[in-house]
Scaffold this active site. Structure first.
Site, PDB file in Angstrom:
ATOM      1  N   ASP A 108       8.816 -10.430  33.846  1.00 56.44           N
ATOM      2  CA  ASP A 108       9.750  -9.570  34.565  1.00 56.44           C
ATOM      3  C   ASP A 108      11.112 -10.243  34.679  1.00 56.44           C
ATOM      4  OD1 ASP A 108       9.982  -7.070  36.291  1.00 56.44           O
ATOM      5  OD2 ASP A 108      10.644  -8.601  37.708  1.00 56.44           O
ATOM      6  N   ASN A 109      12.141  -9.534  34.253  1.00 53.19           N
ATOM      7  CA  ASN A 109      13.526  -9.994  34.418  1.00 53.19           C
ATOM      8  C   ASN A 109      13.763 -11.443  34.003  1.00 53.19           C
ATOM      9  OD1 ASN A 109      14.636  -7.589  35.373  1.00 53.19           O
ATOM     10  ND2 ASN A 109      14.108  -8.045  37.493  1.00 53.19           N
ATOM     11  N   LYS A 140       9.162  -1.756  51.008  1.00 56.88           N
ATOM     12  CA  LYS A 140       9.872  -0.548  50.610  1.00 56.88           C
ATOM     13  C   LYS A 140       8.958   0.680  50.706  1.00 56.88           C
ATOM     14  CE  LYS A 140      13.812  -2.433  49.784  1.00 56.88           C
ATOM     15  NZ  LYS A 140      14.563  -2.237  48.551  1.00 56.88           N
ATOM     16  N   GLN A 169       9.300 -14.453  41.339  1.00 57.02           N
ATOM     17  CA  GLN A 169      10.041 -14.088  42.547  1.00 57.02           C
ATOM     18  C   GLN A 169       9.025 -14.024  43.674  1.00 57.02           C
ATOM     19  OE1 GLN A 169      11.315 -10.718  40.453  1.00 57.02           O
ATOM     20  NE2 GLN A 169       9.892  -9.300  41.424  1.00 57.02           N
ATOM     21  N   GLU A 173      10.923  -8.733  29.412  1.00 61.36           N
ATOM     22  CA  GLU A 173      11.431  -7.461  29.939  1.00 61.36           C
ATOM     23  C   GLU A 173      12.898  -7.685  30.305  1.00 61.36           C
ATOM     24  OE1 GLU A 173      12.265  -4.618  33.412  1.00 61.36           O
ATOM     25  OE2 GLU A 173      11.942  -6.768  33.582  1.00 61.36           O
ATOM     26  N   ASP A 178      13.002  -6.917  49.836  1.00 59.35           N
ATOM     27  CA  ASP A 178      11.616  -7.393  49.883  1.00 59.35           C
ATOM     28  C   ASP A 178      11.328  -8.473  48.844  1.00 59.35           C
ATOM     29  OD1 ASP A 178      12.037  -5.518  47.872  1.00 59.35           O
ATOM     30  OD2 ASP A 178       9.997  -4.734  47.937  1.00 59.35           O
ATOM     31  N   LYS A 226       6.238   2.785  41.590  1.00 58.39           N
ATOM     32  CA  LYS A 226       6.496   1.435  42.062  1.00 58.39           C
ATOM     33  C   LYS A 226       6.312   1.324  43.575  1.00 58.39           C
ATOM     34  CE  LYS A 226      10.114  -0.739  40.658  1.00 58.39           C
ATOM     35  NZ  LYS A 226      11.534  -1.039  40.327  1.00 58.39           N
ATOM     36  N   TYR A 227       6.463   2.443  44.271  1.00 59.94           N
ATOM     37  CA  TYR A 227       6.430   2.412  45.735  1.00 59.94           C
ATOM     38  C   TYR A 227       5.342   3.301  46.335  1.00 59.94           C
ATOM     39  CZ  TYR A 227      11.033   0.741  44.421  1.00 59.94           C
ATOM     40  OH  TYR A 227      12.062   0.058  43.815  1.00 59.94           O
TER      41      TYR A 227
END
Length: 727
Positions: free
Chosen positions: A462-463, A332, A392, A491, A427, A601-602
């Site tokens: 995360d998640n 990204k 992930q 989170e 991604d 983040k990017y």
């Protein structure tokens, strides 16, 4: 009579002391979690409909049910003395309630019996080593509701149990009867004789236990009861002697003791409840551009100076987004676009490349030796390191090639990527936990063990709400057995049921809805919820912002708004956190969205932390105040006070003798003034008392009473008041 069947046999075994059930939370390889304790109120199937003396209708023998006896847990939910609705209990006792070492919490129960004799109740906490901590309960007003309560705490970490014992209170039964019969001049000699018997056994018990002062008082009362003379006068003297009555209440016989079933209580270290978190991206700290426009990434080494600054602001935990290699496929670009250029670093959450996966470090950041040095420096400053645990993978992760079965394959043969419409994360490949659970589960344990070995004591997950609950139940139980000191933060900005479930199965903390609560009624409602309704299992962490969330309340950049939210988070919750840039009032959003423009983040985002506006001084002071005041380090003892103006929120927190009153203006533009009407009992004060308060933010001193006045404005949006002496 009841039919004897297999269920009766099971009930008998439970009644005889078997307080676990097979199966547990989840039967998985490695080692299954601790089998949960069952709330044992087993009723044989025929008990509700079969009369005691009914004739058998099928030729089978009938047998009386087992008899509940004092000293045994009740088979059918009530013992000889009725005790029920014990709180806190989580999922009927199948899962543990939570506490941290020396955290005081309230236990309540309904306790009653037939007739008019008095009852008493005791909370019993049993430590992992078998020690018992006993605390007598007090009956609450109104008395007719039979509600009893006590404040208790556990003094060591580990898996404790909790139960309540109801008992027949012989002393208070006698005392009440003595008062009534003295007034009516009935059975005075008999009452005195009964009092002598009670006092003699209490005297022996106090003496044998080494309570010399108490036994001396009881002995004096016993001598009066036995003295020659007018029985009514002697009895009246003893019944009215307060000190004697208090000691007798401690040492007199307690008859018909009826314990409830034990339920689990997990006691953890204090960081599970209390701490200040700071999040920053390593790659941005010290990052700079070369003349050709390419970037030089920040490293562990260039970030160590930032650790000094974070510690100086009083934070306890430094949280790092993923530090692993980042994939190239579908990388990204700025603002989550699909057109990444050669200088765009990609999202750290797109984990995995030919350089490795979750067990590797991005080469731009340094080596494991560099990481170890970074962690050691953090520890030397009193900081714990929290690492992101994101289950992930990028399309380039080694897992994709070595274990393609760990992912979901769509009908067209491609692997499904993550999406939260309209957002797409091409991604990132989510893991399918229903494919090869044994392999996935054990790989997760291996990864956690690796980072724990390198000094990580906290994981921000995360998640977690996108992974199965039974997986988390297994993993949390496994890690608790192996590393009880390790803390997991969920989170999970998601549905309430899922957030609560994650907490119940083992997450020590969870992100919360605070970031979206800004109106007074919302804040009051949410504070009440987390401090009373869910506090036995859910510990919220009040983050004021995250890389994903740029709250609308802050998007005009008003420094007063940033100050207000920091004050609220730091005082409402024992755990709070912020993402770097908050102290600089970073606020520019993507138009119409609750996201940052040019999100870190990017992109690389180096900062000048000496820039203006700057809230570092305020944040430092907030963390100092939190450390100085135990009242702000706990979740459960909160009282909301009345301020008629909807722009002013007033609440207090109390821990022992430490009482803090917080008054905050919610208007960052104009400020507000309001009368305040205090709940004096909640502050531990008489309703007519005047008392001194000290403002921890400004150093000012005031004298307050039940009604006070606050005048708050953007440059001074809050009072954090320590209650001092009353007069």
């Amino acid at each position: 009579m009841w039919r004897r069947n297999r269920r009766d046999d099971d009930a008998a075994r439970i009644h005889e002391g078997c307080d676990t059930v097979p199966g547990g939370i989840e039967d998985m390889p490695e080692s299954s979690p601790d089998a949960p304790v069952q709330q044992c109120s087993v009723i044989p199937e025929s008990s509700a409909t079969t009369p005691r003396h009914a004739a058998p209708d099928d030729g089978t023998d009938l047998q009386d049910p087992p008899i509940d006896r004092p000293g045994q847990p009740p088979l059918r939910g009530f013992g000889r003395i009725g005790v029920h609705d014990v709180q806190p209990v989580v999922e009927g006792g199948r899962l543990p309630a939570y506490a941290v070492v020396d955290e005081e919490f309230e236990v309540t129960a309904h306790v009653f019996r037939e007739g008019h004799d008095k009852v008493g109740a005791t909370v019993v906490l049993t430590a992992p080593d078998g020690r018992e901590l006993r605390t007598d309960m007090c009956q609450q007003e109104p008395m007719g509701l039979d509600i009893w309560s006590a404040r208790v705490h556990a003094d060591a970490t580990g898996s404790w149990t909790m139960h309540v014992e109801g008992w027949s209170d012989l002393w208070h039964t006698w005392h009440h009867a003595a008062q009534a019969k003295l007034a009516a001049d009935i059975d005075v000699d008999l009452v005195r004789a009964e009092g002598v018997c009670l006092a003699e056994t209490a005297f022996d018990r106090a003496r044998d236990a080494g309570y010399d002062a108490d036994s001396e008082i009881i002995g004096a009362g016993l001598s009066r009861l036995k003295s020659a003379g007018n029985a009514q006068a002697l009895l009246t003297d003893v019944v009215g002697w307060e000190e004697f009555c208090e000691v007798m209440a401690r040492h007199a016989d307690r008859d018909l003791v009826s314990p409830t079933q034990r339920t689990p209580l997990l006691v953890e270290r204090r960081r599970a409840l209390y701490g200040s978190w700071y999040e920053f991206f390593l790659r941005s700290q010290g990052a700079h551009r070369r003349p050709d426009g390419s970037w030089v990434s920040g490293t562990f080494a260039s970030s160590e100076k930032r650790l000094d600054e974070i510690a100086a602001m009083g934070f306890d935990v430094v949280y790092l987004p993923p530090i692993h290699p980042i994939g190239s496929a579908f990388r990204k670009g700025p603002n989550n676009t699909l057109d990444a250029g050669p200088n765009d670093p990609g999202s750290p959450w797109a984990i995995g490349s030919p350089d490795g996966g979750h067990d590797s470090i991005h080469p731009d950041l340094g080596t494991f030796d560099d990481f170890d040095h970074f962690v050691a420096h953090a520890h030397s400053l009193g900081l714990e390191v929290a690492l992101d645990f994101a289950l992930q993978a990028s399309p380039d992760h080694p897992w994709v090639h070595e274990h393609p079965e760990w992912f979901t394959t769509r009908v067209d043969g491609t692997i499904a990527y993550a999406e939260n419409p309209p957002k797409k994360y091409q991604d990132i490949y989510p893991i399918n936990f229903d494919n090869d659970p044994e392999g996935i589960y054990h790989e997760c344990v291996r990864i956690l063990e690796l980072w724990i070995a390198h000094g990580v004591t906290i994981f921000r997950v995360d998640n977690p709400h996108t992974k199965p609950i039974n997986f988390w139940a297994w993993l949390m139980a496994t890690m608790r057995r192996r590393h009880p000191e390790v803390i997991f933060l969920a989170e999970a900005f998601t549905r309430p049921e899922m957030m609560q479930a994650l907490a119940k199965v083992g997450f020590q903390q969870g992100y919360s809805y605070f970031v979206w609560r800004s109106a007074k009624w919302e804040l009051e409602e949410f504070l009440t919820e987390v401090s009373t309704q869910t506090s036995a299992w859910y510990r919220p962490n009040f983050f004021v912002n995250t890389p994903d969330i740029n709250p609308y309340y802050l998007q005009d950049g008003n420094p007063a708004a940033f100050a207000i939210r920091a004050i609220l988070a730091a005082t409402m919750s024992p755990s709070w956190g912020m993402y770097s840039g908050y102290e600089l009032c970073e606020h520019v959003p993507l138009p119409g969205r609750e996201e940052y423009d040019h999100s870190e983040k990017y992109e690389y985002r180096p900062r000048d932390y000496s820039g203006e506006p700057n809230l570092s001084v305020l944040i430092t002071r907030l963390n100092e105040i939190r450390r100085e005041h135990p009242a702000l380090q706990q979740l459960r003892d909160v009282t909301i006070h009345h301020a008629p103006d909807d722009r002013i929120l007033v609440f207090s927190k109390k821990s022992g003798s430490d009482v803090v009153i917080v008054a905050v203006s919610l208007d960052p533009v104009w400020g507000a003034s309001s009368q305040v009407m205090l709940d004096m009992a909640a502050l531990g004060l008489r309703s007519d008392a005047q008392f001194d308060v000290h403002d921890e933010l400004t150093g000012a001193d005031f004298t307050w009473s039940q009604q006070a006045w606050v005048n708050l404005y953007p440059a001074q949006p809050a009072h954090i008041l320590t209650v001092r002496g009353s007069h």
